[in-house]
Design a protein around this motif. Sequence first.
Motif, short mmCIF file in Angstrom:
data_model
loop_
_atom_site.label_atom_id
_atom_site.label_comp_id
_atom_site.label_asym_id
_atom_site.label_seq_id
_atom_site.Cartn_x
_atom_site.Cartn_y
_atom_site.Cartn_z
N PHE A 102 0.83 -1.21 0.00
CA PHE A 102 0.00 0.00 0.00
C PHE A 102 0.87 1.26 0.00
N PHE A 103 1.83 1.34 0.92
CA PHE A 103 2.64 2.55 1.02
C PHE A 103 3.56 2.72 -0.18
N PHE A 104 4.02 1.60 -0.74
CA PHE A 104 4.82 1.66 -1.96
C PHE A 104 4.01 2.29 -3.10
N LEU A 105 2.76 1.82 -3.25
CA LEU A 105 1.88 2.38 -4.29
C LEU A 105 1.48 3.82 -3.96
N PHE A 106 1.19 4.07 -2.69
CA PHE A 106 0.76 5.40 -2.27
C PHE A 106 1.81 6.45 -2.62
N PHE A 107 3.05 6.22 -2.19
CA PHE A 107 4.11 7.20 -2.44
C PHE A 107 4.49 7.25 -3.92
N GLY A 108 4.49 6.09 -4.59
CA GLY A 108 4.83 6.08 -6.02
C GLY A 108 3.83 6.81 -6.87
N VAL A 109 2.53 6.55 -6.65
CA VAL A 109 1.48 7.22 -7.42
C VAL A 109 1.42 8.70 -7.09
N ALA A 110 1.58 9.03 -5.80
CA ALA A 110 1.60 10.45 -5.40
C ALA A 110 2.72 11.19 -6.12
N GLU A 111 3.88 10.53 -6.28
CA GLU A 111 4.99 11.19 -6.98
C GLU A 111 4.67 11.38 -8.46
N CYS A 112 3.99 10.42 -9.07
CA CYS A 112 3.57 10.58 -10.47
C CYS A 112 2.74 11.85 -10.65
N PHE A 113 1.75 12.01 -9.79
CA PHE A 113 0.85 13.16 -9.92
C PHE A 113 1.53 14.45 -9.45
N LEU A 114 2.47 14.34 -8.52
CA LEU A 114 3.21 15.54 -8.11
C LEU A 114 4.07 16.06 -9.26
N LEU A 115 4.68 15.16 -10.02
CA LEU A 115 5.46 15.59 -11.19
C LEU A 115 4.56 16.27 -12.21
N ALA A 116 3.30 15.80 -12.33
CA ALA A 116 2.34 16.46 -13.22
C ALA A 116 2.00 17.85 -12.70
N ALA A 117 1.84 17.98 -11.38
CA ALA A 117 1.55 19.29 -10.78
C ALA A 117 2.72 20.24 -11.00
N MET A 118 3.93 19.72 -10.93
CA MET A 118 5.12 20.56 -11.17
C MET A 118 5.18 21.02 -12.61
N SER A 119 4.76 20.17 -13.54
CA SER A 119 4.75 20.59 -14.95
C SER A 119 3.68 21.65 -15.19
N PHE A 120 2.55 21.53 -14.48
CA PHE A 120 1.50 22.55 -14.58
C PHE A 120 2.01 23.89 -14.05
N ASP A 121 2.79 23.84 -12.98
CA ASP A 121 3.39 25.07 -12.44
C ASP A 121 4.28 25.74 -13.47
N ARG A 122 5.11 24.96 -14.16
CA ARG A 122 5.99 25.52 -15.20
C ARG A 122 5.16 26.04 -16.39
N TYR A 123 4.07 25.36 -16.70
CA TYR A 123 3.19 25.79 -17.79
C TYR A 123 2.60 27.17 -17.49
N VAL A 124 2.11 27.36 -16.27
CA VAL A 124 1.53 28.65 -15.89
C VAL A 124 2.61 29.73 -15.86
N ALA A 125 3.79 29.38 -15.31
CA ALA A 125 4.88 30.36 -15.17
C ALA A 125 5.36 30.87 -16.52
N ILE A 126 5.39 30.01 -17.53
CA ILE A 126 5.93 30.40 -18.84
C ILE A 126 4.84 30.89 -19.78
N CYS A 127 3.69 30.27 -19.75
CA CYS A 127 2.63 30.64 -20.68
C CYS A 127 1.77 31.82 -20.19
N TYR A 128 1.66 31.96 -18.86
CA TYR A 128 0.85 33.05 -18.28
C TYR A 128 1.63 33.74 -17.15
N PRO A 129 2.80 34.30 -17.47
CA PRO A 129 3.65 34.88 -16.42
C PRO A 129 3.01 36.03 -15.64
N LEU A 130 2.16 36.83 -16.30
CA LEU A 130 1.55 37.97 -15.63
C LEU A 130 0.49 37.54 -14.61
N HIS A 131 -0.06 36.34 -14.81
CA HIS A 131 -1.11 35.85 -13.91
C HIS A 131 -0.60 34.74 -12.98
#
Length: 307
Positions: A102-131
């Motif tokens: 359970f914990f192996f899957l929990f931390f592994g899957v959480a990291e998958c989606f965290l990397l997606a959240a980090m890419s979304f952060d870069r998307y907003v920073a570069i594509c919509y810097p003023l907002h």
Amino acid sequence: MIPVNLSEVSEFRLLGFSEVSHLHPLLCVVLFSLYIFTLMANTAIALIINGDNTLHTPMYFFLIQLSCLDICYLTVIVPKILENLMVGTIGISKTGCAMQMFFFLFFGVAECFLLAAMSFDRYVAICYPLHYTILMNSRVCKSLVAGTYLCGTAVGLVHTIVTFNLPFCGLTINHFFCEIQPLLELLCGNTSPSEIQVIAVAGFAIVCPFLMIIYSYICIISTILKMSSAEGQKKAFSTCSSHILVVTLFYGTASSMYLRPKSTYSASVDKLLSLSYTVVTPLLNPIIYSLRNEEVKGALRKRWRKI
């Protein structure tokens, strides 16, 4: 084989690296050293970011979460590996095995989606810097992190509950922890439904966030190429390079493990791949972010001068 009623079983047996028992002392020293160094590196990254006000931005908030996930992810697996290397084949209770999965899957899957959240952060920073400061405020960042943990919990619970309610025809796991594929090897009869379940879970946990990352970077690259300044393009690419390397490393090993049928399963290859994403990836993440990020290196230099 005669099906074993799991309710009457007290423990499984983990074979670990029994095929190379003569290398156990060396492997134990190497893995213990890597474990300590990884804990120190990830802890240092988190403390440096937390202690430098200039790094209190969404990107570094996510990086702290990544370091914490890597520490937890590593700690779920490595102590059992070290025990296995020191004493040979070891037992693990069925409850302990289920919790480890359970914990192996929990931390592994959480990291998958965290990397997606980090890419979304870069998307907003570069594509919509003023907002950027409006769109990526504290509430949004915390909600994204909470969502990653929620996805990890859901996948971990569903997969663990389903797997441990199936009949087993064996109790010896040819691995160093309660990994999914070796457990499928122990199931009785036709394992195709369980194999489909693993691929479906992997599709949700690996492919979905990966597609989010791909879409984010398509938009990012499109925006960067439209920039008139070469210096601006270089700076924009540099803010994404560390994340791209981490994503490639993590998803490359994870997809090779779970997005393949059981017919191609090999215990020795599986163990090597498992070591790569349970031990090597958490070690490389802080190194990649510290060596390729000027702001982190600047914070490191300031902290070193103070010391």
